[in-house]
Scaffold this motif. Sequence first.
Motif, PDB file in Angstrom:
ATOM      1  N   PHE A 120      -8.564  -3.601   3.098  1.00 58.26           N
ATOM      2  CA  PHE A 120      -7.122  -4.007   3.180  1.00 58.26           C
ATOM      3  C   PHE A 120      -6.878  -4.000   4.882  1.00 58.26           C
ATOM      4  CE2 PHE A 120      -2.755  -2.651   3.893  1.00 58.26           C
ATOM      5  CZ  PHE A 120      -2.090  -3.281   2.551  1.00 58.26           C
ATOM      6  N   PRO A 121      -6.134  -5.013   5.354  1.00 56.94           N
ATOM      7  CA  PRO A 121      -5.940  -5.449   6.899  1.00 56.94           C
ATOM      8  C   PRO A 121      -5.211  -4.406   7.407  1.00 56.94           C
ATOM      9  CG  PRO A 121      -4.324  -6.647   5.379  1.00 56.94           C
ATOM     10  CD  PRO A 121      -5.325  -5.954   4.408  1.00 56.94           C
ATOM     11  N   LEU A 122      -5.911  -3.223   7.451  1.00 53.19           N
ATOM     12  CA  LEU A 122      -5.330  -2.198   8.500  1.00 53.19           C
ATOM     13  C   LEU A 122      -6.118  -1.969   9.664  1.00 53.19           C
ATOM     14  CD1 LEU A 122      -4.119   0.919   6.057  1.00 53.19           C
ATOM     15  CD2 LEU A 122      -2.827  -0.538   7.548  1.00 53.19           C
ATOM     16  N   SER A 123      -5.742  -1.861  10.787  1.00 53.91           N
ATOM     17  CA  SER A 123      -6.361  -1.548  12.012  1.00 53.91           C
ATOM     18  C   SER A 123      -6.497  -0.076  12.204  1.00 53.91           C
ATOM     19  CB  SER A 123      -5.739  -2.167  13.186  1.00 53.91           C
ATOM     20  OG  SER A 123      -4.641  -1.378  13.601  1.00 53.91           O
ATOM     21  N   VAL A 124      -7.676   0.171  13.055  1.00 52.08           N
ATOM     22  CA  VAL A 124      -7.798   1.820  13.315  1.00 52.08           C
ATOM     23  C   VAL A 124      -6.785   2.338  13.789  1.00 52.08           C
ATOM     24  CG1 VAL A 124      -9.146   3.059  14.978  1.00 52.08           C
ATOM     25  CG2 VAL A 124     -10.317   1.283  13.651  1.00 52.08           C
ATOM     26  N   ALA A 125      -6.070   1.710  14.557  1.00 51.39           N
ATOM     27  CA  ALA A 125      -4.732   2.237  15.180  1.00 51.39           C
ATOM     28  C   ALA A 125      -3.466   2.507  14.124  1.00 51.39           C
ATOM     29  CB  ALA A 125      -3.986   1.439  16.365  1.00 51.39           C
ATOM     30  N   ASP A 126      -3.349   1.559  13.159  1.00 56.30           N
ATOM     31  CA  ASP A 126      -2.703   1.592  12.079  1.00 56.30           C
ATOM     32  C   ASP A 126      -2.920   3.007  11.237  1.00 56.30           C
ATOM     33  OD1 ASP A 126      -1.301  -0.588  12.772  1.00 56.30           O
ATOM     34  OD2 ASP A 126      -2.459  -1.845  11.362  1.00 56.30           O
ATOM     35  N   VAL A 127      -3.964   3.462  10.905  1.00 58.78           N
ATOM     36  CA  VAL A 127      -4.568   4.482   9.994  1.00 58.78           C
ATOM     37  C   VAL A 127      -4.388   5.669  10.763  1.00 58.78           C
ATOM     38  CG1 VAL A 127      -6.717   5.593   9.133  1.00 58.78           C
ATOM     39  CG2 VAL A 127      -6.362   3.192   8.954  1.00 58.78           C
ATOM     40  N   VAL A 128      -4.664   5.608  12.313  1.00 55.41           N
ATOM     41  CA  VAL A 128      -4.357   6.792  12.956  1.00 55.41           C
ATOM     42  C   VAL A 128      -2.841   7.264  13.085  1.00 55.41           C
ATOM     43  CG1 VAL A 128      -4.541   8.174  15.327  1.00 55.41           C
ATOM     44  CG2 VAL A 128      -6.452   6.505  14.364  1.00 55.41           C
ATOM     45  N   MET A 129      -1.965   5.891  13.039  1.00 56.61           N
ATOM     46  CA  MET A 129      -0.598   6.112  13.112  1.00 56.61           C
ATOM     47  C   MET A 129       0.068   6.878  11.919  1.00 56.61           C
ATOM     48  SD  MET A 129       2.140   5.797  15.122  1.00 56.61           S
ATOM     49  CE  MET A 129       1.534   4.640  16.225  1.00 56.61           C
ATOM     50  N   THR A 130      -0.733   6.801  10.805  1.00 56.02           N
ATOM     51  CA  THR A 130      -0.204   7.419   9.490  1.00 56.02           C
ATOM     52  C   THR A 130       0.011   9.023   9.854  1.00 56.02           C
ATOM     53  OG1 THR A 130      -2.254   7.732   8.707  1.00 56.02           O
ATOM     54  CG2 THR A 130      -1.284   5.738   8.081  1.00 56.02           C
ATOM     55  N   GLY A 131      -0.797   9.516  10.929  1.00 57.79           N
ATOM     56  CA  GLY A 131      -0.999  10.859  11.013  1.00 57.79           C
ATOM     57  C   GLY A 131       0.347  11.410  11.905  1.00 57.79           C
ATOM     58  N   ARG A 132       1.405  10.206  12.462  1.00 55.66           N
ATOM     59  CA  ARG A 132       2.522  10.486  13.103  1.00 55.66           C
ATOM     60  C   ARG A 132       3.752  10.347  12.072  1.00 55.66           C
ATOM     61  NH1 ARG A 132       2.407  13.141  17.324  1.00 55.66           N
ATOM     62  NH2 ARG A 132       4.319  12.409  18.004  1.00 55.66           N
ATOM     63  N   TYR A 133       3.432  10.047  11.015  1.00 55.01           N
ATOM     64  CA  TYR A 133       4.752   9.812   9.794  1.00 55.01           C
ATOM     65  C   TYR A 133       5.567  11.128   9.866  1.00 55.01           C
ATOM     66  CZ  TYR A 133       2.587   5.644   8.005  1.00 55.01           C
ATOM     67  OH  TYR A 133       2.198   4.367   7.699  1.00 55.01           O
ATOM     68  N   GLY A 134       5.307  12.143   9.914  1.00 57.32           N
ATOM     69  CA  GLY A 134       6.192  13.351   9.941  1.00 57.32           C
ATOM     70  C   GLY A 134       6.852  13.328  11.157  1.00 57.32           C
ATOM     71  N   TYR A 135       6.451  12.642  12.184  1.00 59.41           N
ATOM     72  CA  TYR A 135       7.638  12.713  13.246  1.00 59.41           C
ATOM     73  C   TYR A 135       8.533  11.636  13.512  1.00 59.41           C
ATOM     74  CZ  TYR A 135       4.044  15.934  14.829  1.00 59.41           C
ATOM     75  OH  TYR A 135       3.228  17.213  14.888  1.00 59.41           O
ATOM     76  N   GLN A 136       8.237  10.639  12.321  1.00 55.59           N
ATOM     77  CA  GLN A 136       8.993   9.268  12.435  1.00 55.59           C
ATOM     78  C   GLN A 136      10.414   9.003  11.544  1.00 55.59           C
ATOM     79  OE1 GLN A 136       6.088   6.377  11.897  1.00 55.59           O
ATOM     80  NE2 GLN A 136       5.128   6.926  13.610  1.00 55.59           N
TER      81      GLN A 136
END
Length: 277
Positions: A120-136
Motif C-alpha cells: 500500500f502506498p503509505l510512507s514511513v511518516a504516514d504510518v508513524v502519524m497514525t500514533g497521533r490519531y488520538g490527538y486529532q
Amino acid sequence: MTPLVRTLRAAAPPSPDTAAAGAAPVCPPPEPPGIEARDLAVSYREVVALEDVTLRVEPGDLCGLVGMNGAGKSTLFKALMGVVAPSRGEIRFLGVPAERARSRALVGYVPQRDEVDAAFPLSVADVVMTGRYGYQNLLRTPRPADREAVAAALDRVGLADLAHRQIGALSGGQRKRVFVARALAQEARVLLLDEPFAGVDRDSEATIIAVLHDLSDQGVTMLIAEHDLNTLPRICSEAILLNRTVLLHADVQTVLRPENLALAFGIDTARAEEVVR
C-alpha cells in the motif's frame, strides 16, 4: 503588629522548626501500577487460553513475558489491548480502567507482525502519524504539534532520513523501528511489545533496546514478549513466566533458572540448562 501582618502569619504554614515535634509527615499516595490485571480469564469457545492471571508491573519497569507457544502470551496482549473480551477479571493501566486508558491514548502497542499492507502506498511518516490519531480531529488533520512529534520519533529510532520512503521498501528491522516510532509519537505511558526483536538486524535491535531503556528512565511501563531467552537479560530487569496463568514473576535471573523454565516449558532441567546456555 498590624492586622494584615497577623493575618499573613496565621495563614502561613508552620516551619520545620516550629512544627509540632510529634506531627506525622504527610506522605504522597502511592503511584498506581503501570499495568495491573486481576483474576483475568479468556476463553475461545471451549478452550481456556488464560485463567486466574494476576500481575502487576510498576511504572518505569521493563518486564519480559516468557512462555512456550500456546502459553497465552498473544491472548494476554489481545486482552490488554481490548481485542478480545475477558470472560472474567479486571485490567487497569496507571490506575485507570483499561477501556478509558486506551481511549486516552495512554497505552501503545508494537505488534509482532506488520499491521499495514507493504504494497500500500503509505510512507514511513504516514504510518508513524497514525500514533497521533488520538490527538486529532475526526478528519485526522495533522497539526504542527503532530508533525513535530512524528519527526522527533523518527529521529529517535534513526529513520529521519527515510520519512518519505514507502513502508514496503524497508527491511524487516526498519519496519519494526517504524512501529516503535509510532508508539513514541503517541506519547503513551504504557507500551506493550510483542516480540519486537523477531527478525530484526543487529543495528535495529541495538536501537530499539536503547530507546526502551530511555523510556524506562522516563517512567514508561513496558511489557515485552520475548522468545530469545539469552537476549532477555539485556532488555529487562524482571520477567513473567506464563503458561495460561502466571507461574512466576521475579527478576530475570530467577525466572531463567533451569528449574523454573522446565516447569513452564514442560521439559526436563537438563534441557532447560541448554536453552539458556
